[in-house]
Design an enzyme around this catalytic site. Structure first.
Site, PDB file in Angstrom:
ATOM      1  N   GLY A  11      22.329  79.047  67.985  1.00 48.63           N
ATOM      2  CA  GLY A  11      23.111  79.415  69.363  1.00 48.63           C
ATOM      3  C   GLY A  11      22.901  80.634  69.962  1.00 48.63           C
ATOM      4  O   GLY A  11      21.546  81.148  69.713  1.00 48.63           O
ATOM      5  N   SER A 126      36.347  87.966  68.470  1.00 46.87           N
ATOM      6  CA  SER A 126      36.437  87.917  69.979  1.00 46.87           C
ATOM      7  C   SER A 126      37.322  88.987  70.375  1.00 46.87           C
ATOM      8  O   SER A 126      38.530  88.874  70.013  1.00 46.87           O
ATOM      9  CB  SER A 126      36.325  86.530  70.578  1.00 46.87           C
ATOM     10  N   TYR A 151      41.046  78.236  71.705  1.00 44.94           N
ATOM     11  CA  TYR A 151      39.867  78.891  70.947  1.00 44.94           C
ATOM     12  C   TYR A 151      40.230  80.277  70.651  1.00 44.94           C
ATOM     13  O   TYR A 151      40.052  80.916  69.419  1.00 44.94           O
ATOM     14  CB  TYR A 151      38.916  78.964  72.383  1.00 44.94           C
ATOM     15  N   LYS A 155      40.143  82.209  66.523  1.00 42.66           N
ATOM     16  CA  LYS A 155      39.849  83.532  66.144  1.00 42.66           C
ATOM     17  C   LYS A 155      40.990  84.505  65.446  1.00 42.66           C
ATOM     18  O   LYS A 155      40.730  85.364  64.539  1.00 42.66           O
ATOM     19  CB  LYS A 155      38.995  84.241  67.462  1.00 42.66           C
ATOM     20  N   ASP A 299      43.189  83.031  82.036  1.00 46.15           N
ATOM     21  CA  ASP A 299      42.565  84.369  82.684  1.00 46.15           C
ATOM     22  C   ASP A 299      43.404  85.456  82.247  1.00 46.15           C
ATOM     23  O   ASP A 299      44.385  85.538  82.951  1.00 46.15           O
ATOM     24  CB  ASP A 299      41.736  84.311  83.981  1.00 46.15           C
TER      25      ASP A 299
HETATM   26  C1  WQD Z   1      34.723  85.758  83.202  1.00 44.89           C
HETATM   27  C2  WQD Z   1      35.308  86.176  84.513  1.00 44.89           C
HETATM   28  C3  WQD Z   1      36.695  84.452  85.481  1.00 44.89           C
HETATM   29  C4  WQD Z   1      33.392  81.468  85.866  1.00 44.89           C
HETATM   30  C5  WQD Z   1      35.508  83.967  77.425  1.00 44.89           C
HETATM   31  C6  WQD Z   1      35.987  83.759  76.071  1.00 44.89           C
HETATM   32  C7  WQD Z   1      35.478  84.986  75.299  1.00 44.89           C
HETATM   33  C8  WQD Z   1      33.999  84.742  75.140  1.00 44.89           C
HETATM   34  C9  WQD Z   1      33.480  84.901  76.732  1.00 44.89           C
HETATM   35  C10 WQD Z   1      33.114  83.888  73.421  1.00 44.89           C
HETATM   36  C11 WQD Z   1      36.792  85.748  84.381  1.00 44.89           C
HETATM   37  C12 WQD Z   1      35.449  84.657  86.261  1.00 44.89           C
HETATM   38  C13 WQD Z   1      34.259  82.784  85.682  1.00 44.89           C
HETATM   39  C14 WQD Z   1      33.261  81.304  87.159  1.00 44.89           C
HETATM   40  C15 WQD Z   1      34.648  83.169  87.846  1.00 44.89           C
HETATM   41  N1  WQD Z   1      33.523  83.684  74.567  1.00 44.89           N
HETATM   42  N2  WQD Z   1      34.619  83.381  86.520  1.00 44.89           N
HETATM   43  N3  WQD Z   1      33.703  81.746  88.081  1.00 44.89           N
HETATM   44  O1  WQD Z   1      36.907  83.994  79.933  1.00 44.89           O
HETATM   45  O2  WQD Z   1      36.341  86.500  80.173  1.00 44.89           O
HETATM   46  O3  WQD Z   1      35.506  84.980  78.149  1.00 44.89           O
HETATM   47  O4  WQD Z   1      33.952  83.836  77.219  1.00 44.89           O
HETATM   48  O5  WQD Z   1      32.669  84.844  72.763  1.00 44.89           O
HETATM   49  O6  WQD Z   1      36.065  84.983  74.268  1.00 44.89           O
HETATM   50  O7  WQD Z   1      37.378  84.119  76.444  1.00 44.89           O
HETATM   51  O8  WQD Z   1      34.418  84.507  80.369  1.00 44.89           O
HETATM   52  O9  WQD Z   1      32.603  84.094  81.775  1.00 44.89           O
HETATM   53  O10 WQD Z   1      34.497  82.296  81.349  1.00 44.89           O
HETATM   54  O11 WQD Z   1      34.847  84.544  82.632  1.00 44.89           O
HETATM   55  O12 WQD Z   1      35.246  83.854  88.746  1.00 44.89           O
HETATM   56  O13 WQD Z   1      32.685  80.063  87.640  1.00 44.89           O
HETATM   57  O14 WQD Z   1      34.688  85.333  85.385  1.00 44.89           O
HETATM   58  O15 WQD Z   1      37.909  84.162  85.924  1.00 44.89           O
HETATM   59  O16 WQD Z   1      37.643  86.491  85.395  1.00 44.89           O
HETATM   60  P1  WQD Z   1      35.720  84.816  79.837  1.00 44.89           P
HETATM   61  P2  WQD Z   1      33.991  83.995  81.745  1.00 44.89           P
END
Ligand code: WQD
Length: 343
Positions: A11, A126, A151, A155, A299
């Site tokens: 991964g 996480s 998810y 964790k 979020d």
């Molecule tokens: C980040 C920000 C979205 C996509 C998740 C898991 C966390 C870890 C990382 C595993 C947020 C915004 C996103 C898009 C956007 N996973 N966004 N447009 O949700 O913070 O964390 O992934 O280890 O445990 O919870 O990550 O990258 O999805 O979002 O505006 O098309 O970007 O709203 O504010 P997230 P993300």
């Protein structure tokens, strides 16, 4: 040479951690069912390190098959457990799949660690265990909030399983709470390989810039933050990788005070979605096609780490800022396209 077993080694974070472990003198074997990965990243690891990494294609939910891997690698000094499903959105739609997969695999790994007396264990946790933290930056003692997705709950429960296990077993364990791992190895030979349409912001940005996606939608711009968009603590995947090596060395050298310790892995700097987009535009020289859209359910508004404990106790020193994260993520996306074009 001390050998480490890495679950989920095919991964994104697992493959980058294997590079850092090898660079620090460890021998590594991987266990990965490849239900969400392929051996492509291990081929990249071999190009970077010159080492061919054996992957046992095993479902960790099958105890007999998992036990057979440990039986064949009784000389390992530790296990780093990455293997888990990690899509927030998918977990909302299919919670039982997430609970069954992420928790059964963890329990089986712990059963084998116990049976084979493996001394050291590092668990991939996480920042999502904090939920909607009100106290920022979060420290390791910040009370865990309501999980915002199944998810995140896997964790939280995973951490509790390890806590209860550690009370009555001698295994020395560390929980590493990642913030948002992004970017890629500077060689552009390994990086994030989302299967299908990505959920996470940075691959959405790079796939939009390369033309695989039509646009980026910013999920919410009326939050109570400096520019209205959500704040996250983006952390370079190579800095995350090095933290695992440091954590294992900390346990091997018996510098840990308790047999279960927790560390935040973030830069300590919060970055908004719009700031992340502008950082990408600056390093790529491209104008990104993005629109301002509705908020995404689940979020959290803002979260970023206090990383003092990992810095002082593990000797961890994260190097990359958001621009370097975006530069390496973009270089990886371009390399992926060029590889397709040249094949
Ligand atoms: C980040 C920000 C979205 C996509 C998740 C898991 C966390 C870890 C990382 C595993 C947020 C915004 C996103 C898009 C956007 N996973 N966004 N447009 O949700 O913070 O964390 O992934 O280890 O445990 O919870 O990550 O990258 O999805 O979002 O505006 O098309 O970007 O709203 O504010 P997230 P993300």
């Amino acid at each position: 040479m001390q050998k480490v077993l890495v679950t989920g080694g095919c991964g994104f974070i697992g493959s980058h951690t294997i590079v850092d472990l090898i660079n620090n003198g460890f021998d590594v074997v991987s266990v990965d069912s490849n239900i969400r990965s392929s051996t492509q990243l291990l081929e990249g690891v071999e190009k970077i390190t010159g080492k061919k990494i054996r992957n046992y294609k095993v479902d960790l939910c099958n105890l007999e098959d998992t036990n057979a891997v440990f039986h064949e690698n009784r000389d390992i000094v530790g296990v780093i457990h990455f293997a888990a499903l990690k899509s927030v959105g998918e977990s909302v739609n299919d919670p039982l799949f997430y609970f069954q997969n992420n928790l059964t695999s963890l329990v089986n790994v712990l059963k084998c660690i116990k049976e084979f007396n493996i001394p050291n264990f590092v668990f991939s946790s996480s920042c999502s265990v904090y939920g909607n933290a009100t106290e920022l930056p979060v420290v390791e003692e910040t009370p865990l909030g309501e999980a915002q997705s199944p998810y995140a709950r896997t964790k939280q429960i995973g951490e509790q399983i390890i806590e209860d296990y550690s009370r009555v077993n001698a295994t020395q364990s560390i929980l590493l709470r990642y913030f948002n791992p992004v970017g890629a190895h500077p060689s552009a030979l390994i990086g994030e390989l989302p299967l299908g349409k990505p959920d996470n912001l940075v691959p959405v940005i790079t796939q939009t810039a390369i033309g695989k996606l039509p646009k980026v939608t910013v999920f919410g711009t009326h939050y109570p933050t400096r520019d209205g968009s959500c704040i996250r603590d983006y952390i370079h995947v190579m800095d995350i990788a090095n933290a695992h090596t440091k954590a294992l060395q900390y346990l091997i050298e018996k510098r840990n005070a308790k047999n279960l310790e927790v560390f935040n892995l973030g830069t300590g700097t919060g970055v908004t979605v719009l700031e992340a987009i502008h950082a990408f535009e600056k390093v790529s020289g491209l104008k990104l096609n993005y629109e301002l859209g509705a908020e995404r359910p689940g979020d959290v508004i803002a979260i970023y780490a206090n990383n003092t404990k990992a810095r002082t106790e593990l000797g961890w020193d994260p190097k990359s800022g958001i621009e370097e994260m975006m530069r390496t993520a973009w270089q990886w996306e371009v390399a992926l396209r060029d590889r397709v074009l040249n094949n």
